[in-house]
Design an enzyme around this catalytic site. Structure first.
Site, short mmCIF file in Angstrom:
data_model
loop_
_atom_site.label_atom_id
_atom_site.label_comp_id
_atom_site.label_asym_id
_atom_site.label_seq_id
_atom_site.Cartn_x
_atom_site.Cartn_y
_atom_site.Cartn_z
N HIS A 17 -5.31 8.38 -2.77
CA HIS A 17 -4.97 7.00 -2.41
C HIS A 17 -6.02 6.04 -2.94
CE1 HIS A 17 -8.16 6.74 0.66
NE2 HIS A 17 -7.94 8.03 0.78
N CYS A 18 -5.73 4.76 -2.83
CA CYS A 18 -6.71 3.70 -3.12
C CYS A 18 -6.57 2.67 -2.00
CB CYS A 18 -6.49 3.10 -4.51
SG CYS A 18 -4.89 2.32 -4.76
N SER A 19 -7.19 1.54 -2.14
CA SER A 19 -7.20 0.54 -1.06
C SER A 19 -5.81 0.18 -0.57
CB SER A 19 -7.92 -0.73 -1.52
OG SER A 19 -9.25 -0.44 -1.82
N THR A 25 -3.38 4.44 -7.33
CA THR A 25 -2.59 5.56 -6.84
C THR A 25 -1.25 5.64 -7.57
OG1 THR A 25 -3.61 5.34 -4.66
CG2 THR A 25 -1.56 6.60 -4.77
#
Length: 125
Positions: A17-19, A25
């Site tokens: 994942h990312c922010s 992602t």
């Protein structure tokens, strides 16, 4: 490079994942799907699914703003949603550097044909 290394080395599920969970992602997922042999249509369909799955979060954010302006609404949709043009732009840049996405994956991430076959064997049933 770590992304594909981890996928190749582990026998357990991998959560990435990312922010906001859509930009880095989304591109990583698109690369993985491409490496696994998915069609461009399948990749775009998966990428755009983000909008449907993000809808509750977007609606919650808009409710928190109380009477959001059109600019605020546009910002929320841009921040939490995706557009086909985002992936188009990424592919366009990739194809400036390599003749195919697969070659880019090999050049940029060391994802050789052998490693792609290992991923396919591991993840495609």
């Amino acid at each position: 490079t770590k992304f594909f290394e981890i996928l190749l080395e582990t026998d357990t599920p991998v959560y990435f994942h990312c922010s906001a969970g859509k930009d880095r992602t989304g591109l990583a997922a698109a690369f993985l799907l491409k490496a696994l042999g998915a069609s461009d249509e399948e990749i775009y369909e998966d990428y755009l699914l983000t909008n449907e799955l993000s809808r509750p979060n977007i609606e919650r954010r808009l409710e928190q703003l109380e009477n959001p302006t059109p600019q605020q609404q546009a910002f929320v949709y841009a921040f939490f949603g995706v557009h086909q043009e985002y992936l188009d732009a990424a592919y366009e840049e990739i194809l400036k550097q390599s003749d195919t996405v697969e070659h880019y994956l090999e050049e940029a991430f060391g994802l050789t044909d052998n490693k792609r076959q290992q991923l396919i064997k591991k993840f495609v049933r």
